[in-house]
Design a protein around this motif. Structure first.
Motif, PDB file in Angstrom:
ATOM      1  N   ILE A   1       0.851  -1.199   0.000  1.00  0.00           N
ATOM      2  CA  ILE A   1       0.000   0.000   0.000  1.00  0.00           C
ATOM      3  C   ILE A   1       0.888   1.251   0.000  1.00  0.00           C
ATOM      4  O   ILE A   1       0.647   2.206  -0.727  1.00  0.00           O
ATOM      5  CB  ILE A   1      -0.954  -0.008   1.207  1.00  0.00           C
ATOM      6  N   PHE A   2       1.957   1.200   0.814  1.00  0.00           N
ATOM      7  CA  PHE A   2       2.904   2.327   0.830  1.00  0.00           C
ATOM      8  C   PHE A   2       3.599   2.502  -0.505  1.00  0.00           C
ATOM      9  O   PHE A   2       3.601   3.582  -1.086  1.00  0.00           O
ATOM     10  CB  PHE A   2       3.999   2.090   1.869  1.00  0.00           C
TER      11      PHE A   2
ATOM     12  N   SER B   1       1.170   3.744  -3.204  1.00  0.00           N
ATOM     13  CA  SER B   1       0.698   5.108  -3.005  1.00  0.00           C
ATOM     14  C   SER B   1       1.832   6.119  -3.213  1.00  0.00           C
ATOM     15  O   SER B   1       1.643   7.172  -3.825  1.00  0.00           O
ATOM     16  CB  SER B   1       0.107   5.238  -1.603  1.00  0.00           C
TER      17      SER B   1
ATOM     18  N   SER C   1      -5.889   9.396  -9.363  1.00  0.00           N
ATOM     19  CA  SER C   1      -5.026   8.644  -8.437  1.00  0.00           C
ATOM     20  C   SER C   1      -5.774   8.239  -7.174  1.00  0.00           C
ATOM     21  O   SER C   1      -5.500   7.176  -6.622  1.00  0.00           O
ATOM     22  CB  SER C   1      -3.726   9.385  -8.104  1.00  0.00           C
TER      23      SER C   1
ATOM     24  N   GLY D   1       2.075   9.090  -6.215  1.00  0.00           N
ATOM     25  CA  GLY D   1       2.006  10.516  -5.905  1.00  0.00           C
ATOM     26  C   GLY D   1       3.278  11.278  -6.166  1.00  0.00           C
ATOM     27  O   GLY D   1       3.354  12.473  -5.886  1.00  0.00           O
ATOM     28  N   ASP D   2       4.288  10.627  -6.712  1.00  0.00           N
ATOM     29  CA  ASP D   2       5.579  11.300  -6.844  1.00  0.00           C
ATOM     30  C   ASP D   2       5.703  12.014  -8.180  1.00  0.00           C
ATOM     31  O   ASP D   2       5.294  11.503  -9.203  1.00  0.00           O
ATOM     32  CB  ASP D   2       6.712  10.268  -6.705  1.00  0.00           C
TER      33      ASP D   2
ATOM     34  N   MET E   1      -6.080   4.357  -5.907  1.00  0.00           N
ATOM     35  CA  MET E   1      -5.781   3.945  -4.528  1.00  0.00           C
ATOM     36  C   MET E   1      -7.002   3.286  -3.886  1.00  0.00           C
ATOM     37  O   MET E   1      -6.869   2.302  -3.159  1.00  0.00           O
ATOM     38  CB  MET E   1      -5.355   5.149  -3.679  1.00  0.00           C
TER      39      MET E   1
END
Lengths: 271, 269
Positions: A203-204, A207, A251, A211-212, A255
């Motif tokens: 999940i980390f 995500s 996004s 988002g980067d 997610m």
């Protein structure tokens, strides 16, 4: 007691998400650059009809999946070693060495890789020195894959380590007493028990990749536009906040689907 | 699970390689900051602290540093108060919607940072609030709150409430109990949470991009300089400075809190 923090959260965060949703349905006057506060589906129809956005979304998803898989493959044996094999002092030292990059400055870690991969960086210099063929990784998607995997690896290690640590040693002993080999024990006993940890880590990694925009900008090449870059370009350089907001909802949707699948796989129950 | 000596050895070797992979780049960046040359490469021929002096004399770096420190301290203060209050509320009382609140608190970290940043920018735009140091602080405080919450709630779970009950049974007023029992009990958790929150804020760049407007925090200055490819030796010195400022509080926090609440969100619990 809960009122002040909850008010802050509702007024600042939840209200901002609502503002984001509303903004996604506005548009921008192309002459003046001012936001037109009128309801329109134009942003979303642009995202779903222009093939360039499909490509960007697909590229982002592929990278997120690749990075997640890479980190899981590296983290599994490492976390297994520190949780189940290493002596206590080695375990503590290794854990500390994982926490260090987890918290160390993000920009410092990205900048380090620029210094390593660029044409006169540490890696090509070393290869020239020992006479190896030179890998021209600077500004490629491969470079981005390496750097993303590096950046998010500690986020994958920590939950997997936690999952290994919670498995009682007696389970493994019982399995081996009953005649199972170590590979069988890993596959049938250990892996199902630590799977929630892998999903938590993923999940980390998912995500964070989603988002980067900084790593693609600084490490990636000309053909490395991600959802994050498209949002950044629209909002900061292009002055089109509504379109950026619509992209941000893509996004969020990705997610949400990912979290839903993780939950359906039962990953949350064990957390 | 009985592993042969060979497989143990292979796993040990792999693990050492992973640690080297994690730490190697950090070492490179620290060494390069002391390289006298304009173009950094290994091996370093002449060592110097010159670039740190150059960076510190640069007015752009100074004003960015000052802004980062001010925003970080203010965000940490807000996060400490709000995060502690939530931790107490969630720990002490069982109520309808308790799980929803825990889940909501993690959202700023579970959702991509760019979503938080853009959401805040949209809200400031709709309400006609100009971007300033205050908008930076609001954004940082929101995600720093989670870190404080994690540390305090982990401490509360490990300590029993009987001390607090005993204190009031023996006639202490609520303020006395808070000062003499509760705060000393939470002291190290609060220090650790505060340090982690400050480090998180001091290094944050994605949310800040959308809430800072025209001004630069230190990470925004670094990002801009790398993007333009200018002043790179100076960037190197600044980056190492930020690296030390993010790692030092973490090392200290880890020692005083023995590692509780340490992942960047509550995902591990």
């Amino acid at each position: 007691m809960l009122t002040p923090p909850l008010m802050w959260f509702l007024v600042v965060y939840i209200a901002s998400l609502v503002a984001l949703l509303i903004t996604a349905f506005f548009s921008v006057n192309s002459l003046t650059g001012n936001i037109i506060y009128q309801w329109t589906w134009a942003n979303f129809s642009q995202i779903f009809t222009q093939s360039v956005y499909g490509e960007i979304i697909l590229r982002t998803l592929i990278m997120a999946v690749l990075v997640t898989a890479t980190d899981a493959v590296i983290a599994l044996p490492f976390a297994f070693f520190i949780a189940k094999i290493a002596q206590r002092r080695v375990r503590q030292a290794f854990l500390a060495l994982v926490f260090l990059p987890l918290w160390a400055s993000y920009l410092a870690r990205v900048y380090a890789w620029i210094n390593i991969l660029s044409n006169h960086g540490v890696l090509p210099d070393f290869e020239r020195h020992v006479g190896l063929p030179i890998t021209n990784l600077a500004y490629t998607n491969t470079a981005m894959w390496i750097v993303f995997s590096y950046l998010w690896l500690p986020f994958m290690i920590v939950p997997i380590y936690g999952a290994f640590e919670r498995v009682p040693d007696s389970y493994l002993e019982a399995s081996s007493d009953l005649g199972a080999g170590s590979w069988f024990t890993f596959r049938r006993i250990l892996f199902p028990l630590i799977l929630p940890g892998v999903v938590a880590g993923s999940i980390f990694t998912f995500s964070l990749t989603l988002g980067d925009f900084i790593t693609p900008l600084l490490i990636g090449g000309s053909n490395s536009n991600f959802i994050g870059n498209a949002i950044y370009d629209s909002a900061i350089n292009g002055g089109d906040l509504p379109f950026a907001a619509a992209l941000a909802f893509v996004s969020i949707a990705i997610m949400a689907i990912y979290l839903f699948l993780a939950r359906a796989a039962g990953a949350f129950d064990a957390l | 699970m009985k592993l042969s000596r060979l497989s143990r050895g292979v796993l040990a070797l792999l693990s050492v390689l992973v640690v080297l992979f994690l730490l190697g780049p950090l070492l490179v960046i620290v060494l390069f900051a002391f390289d006298k040359s304009n173009v950094q490469s290994l091996p370093i021929e002449h060592w110097t602290t010159h670039w740190f002096a150059v960076a510190f004399d640069d007015p752009a770096v100074r004003s960015a540093l000052w802004l980062s420190v001010k925003a970080g301290l203010a965000a940490t203060a807000i996060a400490l108060i709000l995060g502690t209050l939530v931790a107490f509320g969630i720990h002490r009382f069982r109520f309808f919607g308790r799980d929803t609140i825990s889940l909501m608190l993690v959202l700023p970290i579970a959702l991509p940072g760019i979503v938080t940043g853009l959401a805040l920018q949209s809200a400031f735009n709709l309400t006609h609030i100009d971007l300033s140091i205050y908008t930076i602080i609001v954004g940082h405080a929101t995600f720093c709150m989670v870190v404080v919450f994690n540390n305090v709630v982990a401490r509360l779970r490990r300590t029993s409430t009987s001390l607090i009950e005993a204190s009031s049974d023996l006639g202490a007023k609520p303020a006395q109990t808070l000062r003499l029992i509760t705060l000393p009990m939470l002291k190290t958790a609060l220090i650790a949470g505060g340090l982690l929150a400050f480090a998180l804020s001091f290094d944050e760049v994605i949310v800040t991009t959308f809430t800072a407007g025209a001004q630069n925090t230190l990470p925004l200055w670094i990002f801009g300089a790398i993007l333009r490819g200018q002043q790179l030796p100076e960037v190197n010195a600044v980056v190492v400075f930020v690296l030390i400022l993010t790692v030092a509080p973490i090392a200290y926090a880890a020692r005083i809190s023995s590692g509780e609440g340490f992942l960047r969100s509550s995902e591990s619990k």
